[in-house]
Motif scaffolding. Sequence first.
Motif, PDB file in Angstrom:
ATOM      1  N   ALA A  46      20.383  16.936   8.248  1.00  0.00           N
ATOM      2  CA  ALA A  46      21.297  16.603   7.150  1.00  0.00           C
ATOM      3  C   ALA A  46      20.565  16.487   5.818  1.00  0.00           C
ATOM      4  CB  ALA A  46      22.040  15.310   7.462  1.00  0.00           C
ATOM      5  N   LYS A  77      27.594  14.906   5.956  1.00  0.00           N
ATOM      6  CA  LYS A  77      27.552  15.476   4.602  1.00  0.00           C
ATOM      7  C   LYS A  77      28.862  15.294   3.845  1.00  0.00           C
ATOM      8  CE  LYS A  77      24.672  17.485   2.979  1.00  0.00           C
ATOM      9  NZ  LYS A  77      23.517  17.016   2.139  1.00  0.00           N
ATOM     10  N   GLN A  80      30.465  18.459   2.639  1.00  0.00           N
ATOM     11  CA  GLN A  80      29.643  19.378   1.839  1.00  0.00           C
ATOM     12  C   GLN A  80      28.794  20.260   2.768  1.00  0.00           C
ATOM     13  OE1 GLN A  80      27.677  16.667  -1.003  1.00  0.00           O
ATOM     14  NE2 GLN A  80      28.984  17.580  -2.550  1.00  0.00           N
ATOM     15  N   HIS A 226      25.240  21.208  -1.262  1.00  0.00           N
ATOM     16  CA  HIS A 226      25.777  21.494   0.064  1.00  0.00           C
ATOM     17  C   HIS A 226      24.650  21.839   1.037  1.00  0.00           C
ATOM     18  CE1 HIS A 226      29.580  21.562  -2.011  1.00  0.00           C
ATOM     19  NE2 HIS A 226      30.237  21.926  -0.931  1.00  0.00           N
ATOM     20  N   LEU A 227      24.926  21.627   2.290  1.00  0.00           N
ATOM     21  CA  LEU A 227      24.056  22.081   3.372  1.00  0.00           C
ATOM     22  C   LEU A 227      24.638  23.363   3.937  1.00  0.00           C
ATOM     23  CD1 LEU A 227      21.874  21.803   5.623  1.00  0.00           C
ATOM     24  CD2 LEU A 227      23.482  20.325   6.832  1.00  0.00           C
TER      25      LEU A 227
END
Length: 256
Positions: A46, A77, A80, A226-227
């Motif tokens: 994360a 997240k 995201q 964002h991931l």
Amino acid sequence: MKKVFLFPLLFLLLSLGLRADDKPAYRLFTATGKPATYDKMLKELAAADVVFFGEQHNDPIAHWLELQLTKDLLRVKQGQLVLGLEMFERDVQPLVDQYTTGELSDKDFEEQSRPWPNYGTDYKPLLHLAKQQKFRVVGTNVPRRFASQVAKGSLTALNDLPSAEKAWVAPLPLTVDYELPGYKNMVKMFGGDAAHAAGVQNIIQAQALKDATMAYFLNQARPAGHLLLHLNGAYHSDNHDGILATCASKTPNSAC
């Protein structure tokens, strides 16, 4: 770009010995072989910008874990998250968008998007989750017909593509680093003698085209903050090779 890499060899099938709350059916290990918990892995992933999950395409445990990990990263997240998939090609991205936003039915999507044979059992749950939770899914792979053309006739086969179709691949001309360990290993796998040299080189170019295209489009897909979780065959990311080597390169084709 900070990255965390999750490889399929980091989990082993088990039938006994795990608590019910410890994500049964596998064990997790660090890159140095030390046991790791799911929660520790989740926390580290994360914190990354991009996570590569290298799978064996016929491994049901890997597919199950991908779904669990996507759900948990989405929660941690707070939405995201972007999901990148090797399993869908760039020219069907409009269909992926229409499906995940509810504009396209299951039937129409599956008839038009050229899903893999195991889509229904292994990848459809991920797209259903994206539709429900409203996060973006990005197909990152080159159209397979282009890779096939390169495997038969080298990268020069792409020279005459219309401009609109060149938009579905990494920027051309593409530079291939034949010294990458993964590509050198392909020479051994497909026969390294002189009689097969040209044919093997074309196959490596096709692989490089896939790697470069996935690197290029996954990099474009991640909004700030964002991931991006990218699912791909393990050979595309094993040992920081393939896609990752393209990202790390300093060539004009580099995506990162």
